[in-house]
Motif scaffolding. Structure first.
Motif, mmCIF file in Angstrom:
data_model
loop_
_atom_site.group_PDB
_atom_site.id
_atom_site.type_symbol
_atom_site.label_atom_id
_atom_site.label_comp_id
_atom_site.label_asym_id
_atom_site.label_seq_id
_atom_site.Cartn_x
_atom_site.Cartn_y
_atom_site.Cartn_z
ATOM 1 N N SER A 115 1.045 -1.137 -0.188
ATOM 2 C CA SER A 115 0.206 0.016 0.177
ATOM 3 C C SER A 115 0.742 1.379 0.376
ATOM 4 O O SER A 115 1.588 1.042 0.670
ATOM 5 C CB SER A 115 -0.988 0.086 1.082
ATOM 6 O OG SER A 115 -0.081 0.459 2.575
ATOM 7 N N SER A 116 0.473 1.926 -0.681
ATOM 8 C CA SER A 116 1.275 3.906 -0.806
ATOM 9 C C SER A 116 1.130 4.360 1.335
ATOM 10 O O SER A 116 2.412 4.640 1.193
ATOM 11 C CB SER A 116 0.784 4.706 -1.374
ATOM 12 O OG SER A 116 0.406 4.006 -2.963
ATOM 13 N N ASN A 117 0.369 3.623 1.991
ATOM 14 C CA ASN A 117 0.368 4.196 2.758
ATOM 15 C C ASN A 117 1.343 3.564 3.566
ATOM 16 O O ASN A 117 2.087 4.048 4.561
ATOM 17 C CB ASN A 117 -0.688 3.943 4.193
ATOM 18 C CG ASN A 117 -2.095 4.432 3.868
ATOM 19 O OD1 ASN A 117 -2.132 6.441 2.520
ATOM 20 N ND2 ASN A 117 -3.313 4.494 3.592
ATOM 21 N N VAL A 125 8.705 7.470 2.341
ATOM 22 C CA VAL A 125 8.277 8.004 1.042
ATOM 23 C C VAL A 125 7.109 9.225 0.712
ATOM 24 O O VAL A 125 5.821 8.479 1.383
ATOM 25 C CB VAL A 125 8.177 6.455 -0.126
ATOM 26 C CG1 VAL A 125 7.400 7.336 -1.868
ATOM 27 C CG2 VAL A 125 8.794 5.493 -0.284
ATOM 28 N N SER A 126 7.582 10.081 0.381
ATOM 29 C CA SER A 126 7.379 10.880 0.833
ATOM 30 C C SER A 126 5.996 11.066 -0.499
ATOM 31 O O SER A 126 5.796 10.809 -1.296
ATOM 32 C CB SER A 126 8.293 12.426 0.150
ATOM 33 O OG SER A 126 7.212 13.310 -0.298
ATOM 34 N N GLU A 127 4.782 11.183 0.046
ATOM 35 C CA GLU A 127 3.653 11.112 -0.101
ATOM 36 C C GLU A 127 3.290 12.384 -2.066
ATOM 37 O O GLU A 127 2.249 11.928 -2.617
ATOM 38 C CB GLU A 127 2.347 12.256 0.907
ATOM 39 C CG GLU A 127 2.207 11.594 1.888
ATOM 40 C CD GLU A 127 0.651 10.750 2.455
ATOM 41 O OE1 GLU A 127 -0.858 11.960 2.255
ATOM 42 O OE2 GLU A 127 0.495 10.896 3.428
ATOM 43 N N ALA A 140 9.615 6.221 -6.619
ATOM 44 C CA ALA A 140 9.407 5.866 -5.673
ATOM 45 C C ALA A 140 10.204 4.597 -5.167
ATOM 46 O O ALA A 140 10.378 4.699 -4.079
ATOM 47 C CB ALA A 140 7.374 5.313 -6.400
ATOM 48 N N ALA A 141 10.843 4.012 -6.162
ATOM 49 C CA ALA A 141 11.520 2.906 -6.439
ATOM 50 C C ALA A 141 12.889 3.699 -5.830
ATOM 51 O O ALA A 141 13.404 2.807 -4.442
ATOM 52 C CB ALA A 141 11.790 2.392 -7.676
ATOM 53 N N ALA A 142 13.310 4.531 -5.805
ATOM 54 C CA ALA A 142 14.575 5.275 -4.783
ATOM 55 C C ALA A 142 14.473 5.718 -3.181
ATOM 56 O O ALA A 142 14.823 5.675 -2.592
ATOM 57 C CB ALA A 142 14.794 6.081 -5.556
#
Length: 186
Positions: A115-117, A125-127, A140-142
């Motif tokens: 999940s993104s959350n 990971v920054s929203e 996002a992977a980085a």
């Protein structure tokens, strides 16, 4: 690659070269028929050198049992540790590494964050990254790799994020799209 090698090595009968495609790698086996082990090794040495020269830096080892074995060996030799943050691979990288005897000396932790959350909460990971680029993106992977490395305190971290399918793909992000990142202390 197999076609490339067959063309380059088609003149060979003894020794011979065979390719074996596996889900995560391609293995090559060179075989020689000779009267002694020493003679066979002498016949194989130039073949191995030629293959390594042809393939360059995609060769991660000679006489190794697989990529994960080579990675664990190198990590031990260098005194480094690693962590993983996996989305579309659901922990399989962690499993493959920890299946290697002695991997506990180099493996710090693995996180399977779908999940993104959880990518935000656990890995930091920054929203903004998720909103702007999506959870399946190089950015996002980085960020996942950097977050896993920081959380574990490891030397390195690898992350994966992608669209595993069968659903969820779009024209811009089709099923099968995967991003892999590696983070070090810099």
């Amino acid at each position: 690659m197999e076609v490339f090698l067959r063309e380059k090595m088609s003149h060979m009968e003894n020794p011979s070269l065979a390719t074996y495609a596996k889900p995560s790698e391609v293995r090559l086996r060179a075989t020689a028929k000779a009267k002694s082990i020493e003679e066979a090794e002498a016949m194989l040495s130039p073949v191995v050198e030629e293959v390594v020269s042809l393939l360059g830096d995609v060769v991660y080892g000679v006489d190794v049992d697989g990529l994960e074995n080579a990675c664990v060996k190198l990590l031990k030799e260098r005194g480094w540790t690693m962590a993983t943050a996996e989305s579309c691979t659901a922990g399989i990288i962690s499993k493959r590494v920890t299946d290697i005897p002695g991997s506990s000396r180099v493996f710090e932790m693995g996180a399977a964050t779908y999940s993104s959350n959880k990518k935000s909460d656990m890995l930091g990971v920054s929203e903004k990254i998720i909103q702007r680029y999506g959870a399946v993106s190089p950015e996002a992977a980085a960020a996942m790799a950097v977050g896993a490395r920081r959380l574990a305190g490891s030397t390195l971290a690898v992350s994966t994020t992608g669209i595993a399918g069968p659903g969820g793909g779009t024209p811009l992000k089709p099923v099968g799209l995967v991003y892999i990142a590696l983070a070090d202390r810099q």
